[in-house]
Write a protein that holds these residues in place. Structure first.
Motif, PDB file in Angstrom:
ATOM      1  N   LYS A  37     -12.074  -0.289  -4.821  1.00  0.00           N
ATOM      2  CA  LYS A  37     -11.957   0.828  -5.776  1.00  0.00           C
ATOM      3  C   LYS A  37     -12.173   2.160  -5.046  1.00  0.00           C
ATOM      4  N   LEU A  38     -13.076   2.193  -4.073  1.00  0.00           N
ATOM      5  CA  LEU A  38     -13.328   3.438  -3.337  1.00  0.00           C
ATOM      6  C   LEU A  38     -12.122   3.820  -2.474  1.00  0.00           C
ATOM      7  N   MET A  39     -11.475   2.825  -1.857  1.00  0.00           N
ATOM      8  CA  MET A  39     -10.300   3.136  -1.031  1.00  0.00           C
ATOM      9  C   MET A  39      -9.096   3.501  -1.908  1.00  0.00           C
ATOM     10  N   HIS A  40      -9.012   2.877  -3.064  1.00  0.00           N
ATOM     11  CA  HIS A  40      -7.993   3.261  -4.055  1.00  0.00           C
ATOM     12  C   HIS A  40      -8.193   4.730  -4.447  1.00  0.00           C
ATOM     13  N   GLN A  41      -9.454   5.118  -4.629  1.00  0.00           N
ATOM     14  CA  GLN A  41      -9.766   6.512  -4.972  1.00  0.00           C
ATOM     15  C   GLN A  41      -9.337   7.450  -3.835  1.00  0.00           C
ATOM     16  N   ALA A  42      -9.533   7.022  -2.582  1.00  0.00           N
ATOM     17  CA  ALA A  42      -9.084   7.836  -1.436  1.00  0.00           C
ATOM     18  C   ALA A  42      -7.584   8.093  -1.522  1.00  0.00           C
ATOM     19  N   ALA A  43      -6.827   7.051  -1.899  1.00  0.00           N
ATOM     20  CA  ALA A  43      -5.371   7.180  -2.017  1.00  0.00           C
ATOM     21  C   ALA A  43      -4.990   8.110  -3.169  1.00  0.00           C
ATOM     22  N   LEU A  44      -5.695   7.979  -4.298  1.00  0.00           N
ATOM     23  CA  LEU A  44      -5.416   8.846  -5.452  1.00  0.00           C
ATOM     24  C   LEU A  44      -5.673  10.314  -5.113  1.00  0.00           C
ATOM     25  N   LEU A  45      -6.754  10.568  -4.334  1.00  0.00           N
ATOM     26  CA  LEU A  45      -7.060  11.945  -3.937  1.00  0.00           C
ATOM     27  C   LEU A  45      -5.946  12.524  -3.073  1.00  0.00           C
ATOM     28  N   GLY A  46      -5.374  11.685  -2.210  1.00  0.00           N
ATOM     29  CA  GLY A  46      -4.249  12.128  -1.379  1.00  0.00           C
ATOM     30  C   GLY A  46      -3.054  12.529  -2.229  1.00  0.00           C
ATOM     31  N   GLU A  47      -2.802  11.727  -3.278  1.00  0.00           N
ATOM     32  CA  GLU A  47      -1.695  12.026  -4.186  1.00  0.00           C
ATOM     33  C   GLU A  47      -1.979  13.334  -4.952  1.00  0.00           C
ATOM     34  N   ILE A 178      -3.479   1.390   1.433  1.00  0.00           N
ATOM     35  CA  ILE A 178      -3.112   1.625   2.846  1.00  0.00           C
ATOM     36  C   ILE A 178      -1.957   2.628   2.905  1.00  0.00           C
ATOM     37  N   HIS A 179      -0.963   2.419   2.049  1.00  0.00           N
ATOM     38  CA  HIS A 179       0.147   3.370   1.983  1.00  0.00           C
ATOM     39  C   HIS A 179      -0.341   4.730   1.472  1.00  0.00           C
ATOM     40  N   GLY A 180      -1.279   4.695   0.513  1.00  0.00           N
ATOM     41  CA  GLY A 180      -1.767   5.920  -0.124  1.00  0.00           C
ATOM     42  C   GLY A 180      -2.541   6.832   0.802  1.00  0.00           C
ATOM     43  N   VAL A 181      -3.084   6.290   1.903  1.00  0.00           N
ATOM     44  CA  VAL A 181      -3.770   7.168   2.858  1.00  0.00           C
ATOM     45  C   VAL A 181      -2.830   7.571   4.003  1.00  0.00           C
ATOM     46  N   GLY A 182      -1.529   7.323   3.799  1.00  0.00           N
ATOM     47  CA  GLY A 182      -0.534   7.895   4.712  1.00  0.00           C
ATOM     48  C   GLY A 182       0.017   6.967   5.770  1.00  0.00           C
ATOM     49  N   LEU A 183      -0.143   5.652   5.592  1.00  0.00           N
ATOM     50  CA  LEU A 183       0.329   4.708   6.615  1.00  0.00           C
ATOM     51  C   LEU A 183       1.554   3.956   6.114  1.00  0.00           C
ATOM     52  N   GLU A 184       2.508   3.708   7.021  1.00  0.00           N
ATOM     53  CA  GLU A 184       3.711   2.953   6.640  1.00  0.00           C
ATOM     54  C   GLU A 184       3.311   1.525   6.259  1.00  0.00           C
ATOM     55  N   THR A 185       3.738   1.099   5.084  1.00  0.00           N
ATOM     56  CA  THR A 185       3.288  -0.188   4.552  1.00  0.00           C
ATOM     57  C   THR A 185       4.457  -0.971   3.979  1.00  0.00           C
ATOM     58  N   HIS A 186       4.496  -2.267   4.314  1.00  0.00           N
ATOM     59  CA  HIS A 186       5.512  -3.169   3.768  1.00  0.00           C
ATOM     60  C   HIS A 186       4.806  -4.361   3.118  1.00  0.00           C
ATOM     61  N   VAL A 187       5.464  -4.946   2.112  1.00  0.00           N
ATOM     62  CA  VAL A 187       4.927  -6.125   1.433  1.00  0.00           C
ATOM     63  C   VAL A 187       5.948  -7.246   1.540  1.00  0.00           C
ATOM     64  N   MET A 188       5.506  -8.427   2.030  1.00  0.00           N
ATOM     65  CA  MET A 188       6.379  -9.598   2.066  1.00  0.00           C
ATOM     66  C   MET A 188       6.042 -10.483   0.867  1.00  0.00           C
ATOM     67  N   MET A 189       7.034 -10.690   0.013  1.00  0.00           N
ATOM     68  CA  MET A 189       6.816 -11.363  -1.260  1.00  0.00           C
ATOM     69  C   MET A 189       7.677 -12.619  -1.339  1.00  0.00           C
ATOM     70  N   ARG A 190       7.035 -13.775  -1.561  1.00  0.00           N
ATOM     71  CA  ARG A 190       7.775 -15.039  -1.599  1.00  0.00           C
ATOM     72  C   ARG A 190       8.568 -15.192  -2.902  1.00  0.00           C
ATOM     73  N   SER A 191       7.902 -14.886  -4.050  1.00  0.00           N
ATOM     74  CA  SER A 191       8.611 -15.099  -5.319  1.00  0.00           C
ATOM     75  C   SER A 191       8.431 -13.926  -6.273  1.00  0.00           C
ATOM     76  N   ILE A 192       7.334 -13.935  -7.068  1.00  0.00           N
ATOM     77  CA  ILE A 192       7.170 -12.890  -8.088  1.00  0.00           C
ATOM     78  C   ILE A 192       5.896 -12.084  -7.824  1.00  0.00           C
ATOM     79  N   PRO A 193       5.860 -10.816  -8.270  1.00  0.00           N
ATOM     80  CA  PRO A 193       4.631 -10.029  -8.097  1.00  0.00           C
ATOM     81  C   PRO A 193       3.608 -10.384  -9.189  1.00  0.00           C
ATOM     82  N   LEU A 194       2.328 -10.324  -8.852  1.00  0.00           N
ATOM     83  CA  LEU A 194       1.232 -10.495  -9.820  1.00  0.00           C
ATOM     84  C   LEU A 194       1.403 -11.738 -10.705  1.00  0.00           C
ATOM     85  N   ARG A 195       1.556 -12.892 -10.052  1.00  0.00           N
ATOM     86  CA  ARG A 195       1.649 -14.151 -10.802  1.00  0.00           C
ATOM     87  C   ARG A 195       0.443 -14.289 -11.735  1.00  0.00           C
TER      88      ARG A 195
END
Length: 384
Positions: A37-47, A178-195
């Motif tokens: 939650k704290l790192m999520h907050q860091a990303a929100l502050l960047g936005e 990770i993306h929210g603090v300015g880093l290039e980020t990719h997600v590899m997804m096998r099937s569906i998000p948030l099963r």
């Protein structure tokens, strides 16, 4: 202990394959909700910094983020919580052992500390609350070259260009910050998000992440990770249509599920039955098949509950179940834990909260014709 009983607590964190260990307080405090939650907050502050220009704020020069400062402050906070728990246990006269406890018979455990010293403990009642750890896929280079959520919150240096493998809430939350603090980020997804979550909502979250610049490699599973030049890792994958691909990243993080820590604590010696498929412990009101041994939290087999529930894996739920259990055992009360209709939150860049059935679950239980679904879309004024 507050109810006048003599209590011991055994807690021991085996380091992750990358060498990360942590203090008292379990997953949520050390490698889960709190640092997340704290790192999520860091990303929100960047936005917000970016958005503030439209509202007249003149932020001079280039926008920069220090990963090291963030991690240092987050870890300082976590350590203060660890200290608080130790102090609480002492003030309640709970005997704390930083040792790995294993059953040798139904009423005895051997607790081994990091120096190999064994303490033998007998008790009338036991509560198993050993939680879980991230799973690694069985592919070359996974444990040697990659990290999991056990490691990301205390990484000393910026992860750089990152690939998150998986599409669980852990995967998407970590990719988001990770993306929210300015880093290039990719997600590899096998099937569906948030099963397990409402799939229409999961789609909104994924679309929002794509809109913000997170790249998705869809229908893909990793086949190997190997060391490349300059400390980078080359990831190889195959897709559902049979094609293959590969790319290089600074950091590769697995978030492909969690396994419970029940296989190496001597449950067979205590006579406690586990589900052979997932290692989880079937319980009725937290009681295992052995009447004086109970289980709480991630280790409970939610599918065996009536009605089934995946919400046994939330910290406040485990705390509440523990309070009810203590009161039933020693305060003459009868209240049992209700695992249904527990609200939960996903801290992806577009935050998501829900309670009760997903639309899919409601259809399966009541039939499509028996439910009504209402939609409303609303954009907060400041985002227009």
């Amino acid at each position: 202990a507050k109810l006048g009983k003599k209590v011991a607590c055994c807690d021991f964190v085996k380091p992750s394959p990358a060498g990360t260990a942590w203090g008292l307080g379990g997953t949520c405090v050390n490698v889960g909700c709190i640092p997340k939650k704290l790192m999520h907050q860091a990303a929100l502050l960047g936005e917000s910094l970016e958005d503030s220009k439209s509202f007249g704020w003149e932020t001079e020069g280039e926008k920069k983020h220090s990963w090291e400062t963030m991690v240092n402050n987050v870890q300082m906070h976590v350590k203060s919580l660890n200290f608080g728990y130790r102090a609480d246990l002492m003030s309640q006269q709970v005997k704390y052992l930083n040792a790995y406890a294993t059953f040798v018979d139904p009423n005895t455990v051997h607790a081994v500390d990091k120096k190999g010293k064994t303490t033998v403990i007998t008790a009338d009642q036991f509560v198993i609350a050993t939680g879980g750890r991230p799973r690694y896929p069985d592919i070359p280079g996974a444990k040697e070259l990659c990290i999991t959520s056990d490691d990301v919150f205390s990484l000393k240096a910026s992860p750089g260009k990152t690939l998150v493998i998986g599409a669980s809430y852990v995967a998407l939350e970590c990719a988001g910050f990770i993306h929210g603090v300015g880093l290039e980020t990719h997600v590899m997804m096998r099937s569906i998000p948030l099963r397990g979550f409402d799939q229409q909502m999961a789609g909104l979250i994924k679309d929002d992440m794509v809109k913000h610049g997170i790249g998705f490699i869809e229908g893909a599973s990793p086949t190997a990770v190997e060391q490349a030049a300059d400390g980078k890792k080359r990831v190889h994958w195959k897709t559902s249509d049979g094609t293959t691909g590969s790319a290089e990243y600074d950091t590769v993080m697995f978030a492909v599920g969690r396994d419970v820590c029940t296989t190496t604590i001597g449950l067979d010696k205590a006579g406690v039955i586990t589900n052979p498929k997932n290692g989880k412990i079937p319980t009725l009101h937290e009681q295992t098949n052995v009447p004086h041994i109970y289980a709480i939290g991630d280790v409970i087999d939610g599918e065996a509950l009536q009605p089934p529930s995946a919400l046994t894996e939330l910290t406040p739920v485990a705390i509440q179940a523990g309070k009810h259990l203590a009161n039933r055992l020693y305060a003459g009360k009868s209240t049992t834990m209700n695992y249904q209709n527990v609200p939960t939150t996903v801290y992806t860049p577009l935050e998501y909260g829900c309670v009760g059935y997903t639309e899919e679950e409601a259809e399966a239980k009541f039939g499509k014709k028996s439910i009504e679904v209402y939609h409303t879309f609303f954009t907060p004024l400041e985002l227009t």
